[in-house]
Design an enzyme around this catalytic site. Structure first.
Site, PDB file in Angstrom:
ATOM      1  N   LEU A  86       0.813  -1.225   0.000  1.00 58.50           N
ATOM      2  CA  LEU A  86       0.000   0.000   0.000  1.00 58.50           C
ATOM      3  C   LEU A  86       0.840   1.266   0.000  1.00 58.50           C
ATOM      4  O   LEU A  86       0.316   2.349  -0.267  1.00 58.50           O
ATOM      5  CB  LEU A  86      -0.915   0.057   1.233  1.00 58.50           C
ATOM      6  CG  LEU A  86      -2.005  -1.000   1.338  1.00 58.50           C
ATOM      7  CD1 LEU A  86      -1.647  -2.011   2.421  1.00 58.50           C
ATOM      8  CD2 LEU A  86      -3.357  -0.378   1.631  1.00 58.50           C
ATOM      9  N   THR A 136      -5.783   2.180  -7.384  1.00 58.68           N
ATOM     10  CA  THR A 136      -6.888   3.139  -7.327  1.00 58.68           C
ATOM     11  C   THR A 136      -7.713   3.129  -8.609  1.00 58.68           C
ATOM     12  O   THR A 136      -7.202   2.762  -9.678  1.00 58.68           O
ATOM     13  CB  THR A 136      -6.306   4.558  -7.106  1.00 58.68           C
ATOM     14  OG1 THR A 136      -7.318   5.524  -7.333  1.00 58.68           O
ATOM     15  CG2 THR A 136      -5.164   4.865  -8.080  1.00 58.68           C
ATOM     16  N   ASP A 137      -8.957   3.577  -8.498  1.00 55.01           N
ATOM     17  CA  ASP A 137      -9.807   3.710  -9.699  1.00 55.01           C
ATOM     18  C   ASP A 137      -9.342   4.868 -10.586  1.00 55.01           C
ATOM     19  O   ASP A 137      -9.745   4.960 -11.742  1.00 55.01           O
ATOM     20  CB  ASP A 137     -11.283   3.900  -9.314  1.00 55.01           C
ATOM     21  CG  ASP A 137     -11.566   5.145  -8.467  1.00 55.01           C
ATOM     22  OD1 ASP A 137     -10.616   5.850  -8.074  1.00 55.01           O
ATOM     23  OD2 ASP A 137     -12.757   5.405  -8.191  1.00 55.01           O
ATOM     24  N   GLU A 138      -8.477   5.750 -10.033  1.00 58.76           N
ATOM     25  CA  GLU A 138      -8.087   6.950 -10.785  1.00 58.76           C
ATOM     26  C   GLU A 138      -7.267   6.610 -12.027  1.00 58.76           C
ATOM     27  O   GLU A 138      -7.148   7.430 -12.935  1.00 58.76           O
ATOM     28  CB  GLU A 138      -7.357   7.940  -9.863  1.00 58.76           C
ATOM     29  CG  GLU A 138      -8.256   8.335  -8.700  1.00 58.76           C
ATOM     30  CD  GLU A 138      -7.724   9.473  -7.832  1.00 58.76           C
ATOM     31  OE1 GLU A 138      -6.995  10.328  -8.331  1.00 58.76           O
ATOM     32  OE2 GLU A 138      -8.069   9.484  -6.630  1.00 58.76           O
ATOM     33  N   TYR A 161      -0.424  11.823  -9.977  1.00 59.64           N
ATOM     34  CA  TYR A 161      -0.689  10.717  -9.044  1.00 59.64           C
ATOM     35  C   TYR A 161      -1.203   9.495  -9.802  1.00 59.64           C
ATOM     36  O   TYR A 161      -0.642   8.396  -9.689  1.00 59.64           O
ATOM     37  CB  TYR A 161      -1.707  11.146  -7.971  1.00 59.64           C
ATOM     38  CG  TYR A 161      -2.308   9.989  -7.198  1.00 59.64           C
ATOM     39  CD1 TYR A 161      -1.520   9.183  -6.376  1.00 59.64           C
ATOM     40  CD2 TYR A 161      -3.673   9.685  -7.300  1.00 59.64           C
ATOM     41  CE1 TYR A 161      -2.067   8.110  -5.669  1.00 59.64           C
ATOM     42  CE2 TYR A 161      -4.226   8.621  -6.601  1.00 59.64           C
ATOM     43  CZ  TYR A 161      -3.425   7.825  -5.792  1.00 59.64           C
ATOM     44  OH  TYR A 161      -3.974   6.765  -5.113  1.00 59.64           O
ATOM     45  N   SER A 162      -2.274   9.691 -10.590  1.00 52.66           N
ATOM     46  CA  SER A 162      -2.865   8.513 -11.240  1.00 52.66           C
ATOM     47  C   SER A 162      -1.919   7.941 -12.297  1.00 52.66           C
ATOM     48  O   SER A 162      -1.890   6.718 -12.500  1.00 52.66           O
ATOM     49  CB  SER A 162      -4.242   8.825 -11.816  1.00 52.66           C
ATOM     50  OG  SER A 162      -4.214   9.930 -12.676  1.00 52.66           O
ATOM     51  N   SER A 164       1.310   7.831 -12.008  1.00 53.98           N
ATOM     52  CA  SER A 164       2.314   7.024 -11.292  1.00 53.98           C
ATOM     53  C   SER A 164       1.707   5.700 -10.822  1.00 53.98           C
ATOM     54  O   SER A 164       2.351   4.660 -10.873  1.00 53.98           O
ATOM     55  CB  SER A 164       2.918   7.811 -10.120  1.00 53.98           C
ATOM     56  OG  SER A 164       1.960   8.021  -9.099  1.00 53.98           O
ATOM     57  N   LYS A 165       0.443   5.724 -10.401  1.00 59.36           N
ATOM     58  CA  LYS A 165      -0.198   4.468  -9.973  1.00 59.36           C
ATOM     59  C   LYS A 165      -0.421   3.564 -11.193  1.00 59.36           C
ATOM     60  O   LYS A 165      -0.240   2.345 -11.113  1.00 59.36           O
ATOM     61  CB  LYS A 165      -1.535   4.747  -9.266  1.00 59.36           C
ATOM     62  CG  LYS A 165      -1.429   5.402  -7.903  1.00 59.36           C
ATOM     63  CD  LYS A 165      -0.725   4.542  -6.838  1.00 59.36           C
ATOM     64  CE  LYS A 165      -1.526   3.346  -6.391  1.00 59.36           C
ATOM     65  NZ  LYS A 165      -0.884   2.665  -5.229  1.00 59.36           N
ATOM     66  N   ARG A 225     -17.341  11.705  -6.917  1.00 61.48           N
ATOM     67  CA  ARG A 225     -16.468  10.633  -6.448  1.00 61.48           C
ATOM     68  C   ARG A 225     -17.349   9.513  -5.913  1.00 61.48           C
ATOM     69  O   ARG A 225     -18.492   9.735  -5.506  1.00 61.48           O
ATOM     70  CB  ARG A 225     -15.521  11.123  -5.327  1.00 61.48           C
ATOM     71  CG  ARG A 225     -14.536  12.213  -5.781  1.00 61.48           C
ATOM     72  CD  ARG A 225     -13.522  11.637  -6.741  1.00 61.48           C
ATOM     73  NE  ARG A 225     -12.517  12.585  -7.210  1.00 61.48           N
ATOM     74  CZ  ARG A 225     -12.619  13.288  -8.343  1.00 61.48           C
ATOM     75  NH1 ARG A 225     -13.698  13.187  -9.111  1.00 61.48           N
ATOM     76  NH2 ARG A 225     -11.629  14.073  -8.727  1.00 61.48           N
ATOM     77  N   ARG A 292      -8.946  22.645  -9.053  1.00 62.72           N
ATOM     78  CA  ARG A 292      -7.700  21.876  -9.213  1.00 62.72           C
ATOM     79  C   ARG A 292      -7.395  21.769 -10.714  1.00 62.72           C
ATOM     80  O   ARG A 292      -8.318  21.455 -11.491  1.00 62.72           O
ATOM     81  CB  ARG A 292      -7.942  20.492  -8.601  1.00 62.72           C
ATOM     82  CG  ARG A 292      -6.876  19.472  -8.852  1.00 62.72           C
ATOM     83  CD  ARG A 292      -7.291  18.088  -8.335  1.00 62.72           C
ATOM     84  NE  ARG A 292      -7.170  17.942  -6.906  1.00 62.72           N
ATOM     85  CZ  ARG A 292      -7.604  16.881  -6.225  1.00 62.72           C
ATOM     86  NH1 ARG A 292      -8.206  15.886  -6.852  1.00 62.72           N
ATOM     87  NH2 ARG A 292      -7.454  16.809  -4.929  1.00 62.72           N
TER      88      ARG A 292
END
Ligand code: NAD
Ligand code: TYD
Length: 354
Positions: A86, A136-138, A161-162, A164-165, A225, A292
């Site tokens: 995680l 993540t779903d992102e 972020y998304s 990189s995931k 969300r 954002r």
């Protein structure tokens, strides 16, 4: 070590979701050894785990997922059968300010974890081993007004972020296909609940309402969300860790979509009641602020594969979960005080280095 039926390393166990996963596994499986590996960044808080730290089957090890030598030493020390991964940088707004930090931790850190696991288990045999990657779903991008993300929705990440995931997810399956590493992955919607760091929407709003501070809603507040109670995410991880198919991928969510502004109003109503304020008082704090950059419009998870194949269901309705969450924040003033003052960052030195 030999007495434990399984030895599992949970990375990022001092964070929001990780601490709930650690607690669930330590309490539910006394025959498992649970080793929490965490670097204790700003998001790591060992005060989240005060209730499990004395348990015989729990160990905390401070360390960085990028540190090959440290992770290898831990594999040799504990002879892990499983990793539940995680540890990550998790906040979209931070990723916009410092994308490279997200590449380092989420991409390079995950590849290092995969590589050390592969090297150690190649010598021991892959049978019975499992690398579980929590995602993540992102990674699926942003939806219009209709439709859901399924496990086969093409990846279309849009924030650092998304991205990189998404990259880390691809490496997980690359290690499975190329080296035969036994892996499983889940992609979950937004979580909420206790121990959530107050930079994220729900705990930030709760904390600001308590302190009569403005409630910053990005743009028009019409972004959507899909929210899941964090303890339900932990039970989904338990189910998938034990019963998920090797090489499998599972979406996790509760079919629970909300516009941000509606959540903020719901929270204001709950808080007015709990704080004995006149109805409508807290909502006066709502302030619309600059949006954002690249703000994803809507996330919605189709979790039917997990529901039908593995029989997992969430336990709570959203209103019930929010009430529980607000109650937790109101009765854990010390936790929030330590987080906002930074005192939580001294807990490791005070408790573990005495
Ligand atoms: P978090 O930011 O609360 O916790 C992350 C933890 O990882 C912290 O304890 C931190 O100290 C640790 N960490 C960070 N960098 C590290 C490093 N280099 N080495 C070791 N430890 C490190 O995150 P979270 O919200 O609990 O999310 C946990 C995981 O679940 C992440 O992988 C995230 O992408 C994923 N996820 C989160 C959500 C959500 O709504 N929060 C939803 C779906 C998936
Ligand atoms: P967040 O909790 O940061 O999670 P994520 O970006 O991973 O979905 O934000 C949830 C939603 O709330 C997102 O649409 C951005 C919005 N938001 C605000 O409107 N105000 C805030 O102060 C924050 C932190 C988020």
């Amino acid at each position: 070590m030999a007495n434990y039926s399984k030895k599992i390393m949970i990375t990022g166990g001092a964070g929001f979701i990780g601490s709930h996963v650690v607690r669930l596994f330590v309490n539910k499986y006394p025959s498992y050894l649970i080793v929490n590996l965490d670097a204790l960044t700003y998001a790591g808080n060992l005060e989240n785990l005060k209730d499990v730290e004395g348990k015989a089957n729990y160990v905390f090890e401070k360390g960085d997922i990028l540190d090959e030598q440290r992770i290898t030493e831990l594999f040799e020390k504990y002879d892990f059968d499983g990793v539940i991964h995680l540890a990550a940088e998790s906040h979209v707004d931070r990723s916009i300010k410092d994308p490279l930090a997200f590449v380092r931790t989420n991409v390079l850190g995950t590849v290092n974890m995969l590589n050390v696991s592969k090297q150690y288990w190649s010598k021991k045999g892959m049978e019975g081993k499992r690398f579980y990657h929590v995602s993540t779903d992102e990674v699926y991008g942003s939806l219009g007004e209709t439709g859901f993300f399924t496990e086969t929705t093409p990846y279309d990440p849009r924030s650092p972020y998304s991205a990189s995931k998404a990259s880390s997810d691809h490496f997980v399956f690359a290690y499975h296909h190329t080296y035969g590493l036994p892996v499983v992955m889940s992609n979950c919607s937004n979580n909420y609940g206790s121990n959530h760091f107050p930079e994220k929407l729900i705990p930030l709003m709760i904390n600001n309402i308590v302190n009569n501070k403005p409630l910053p809603v990005y743009g028009k507040g019409d972004n959507v969300r899909d929210w899941l109670f964090v303890e339900d995410h932990a039970t989904a991880i338990d189910t998938i860790y034990h019963n998920g198919e090797n090489g499998g991928k599972y979406n996790v969510g509760g079919f629970n979509e909300w516009k941000n502004i509606d959540i903020v109003h719901l929270l204001c109503g709950i808080m007015d009641r709990k704080l004995n304020r006149p109805a409508g008082e807290s909502a006066k704090l709502i302030t619309f602020v600059k949006d954002r950059p690249g703000h994803d419009h809507r996330y919605a998870i189709d979790a039917s594969k997990l529901n039908t194949e593995l029989g997992w269901k969430p336990s709570l309705q959203f209103e019930e979960g929010l009430e529980k969450t607000v109650d937790w924040y109101l009765s854990n003033e010390e936790w929030i005080k330590h987080v906002t003052s930074g005192d939580y960052q001294h807990y490791y030195e005070e408790q573990y280095k005495k």
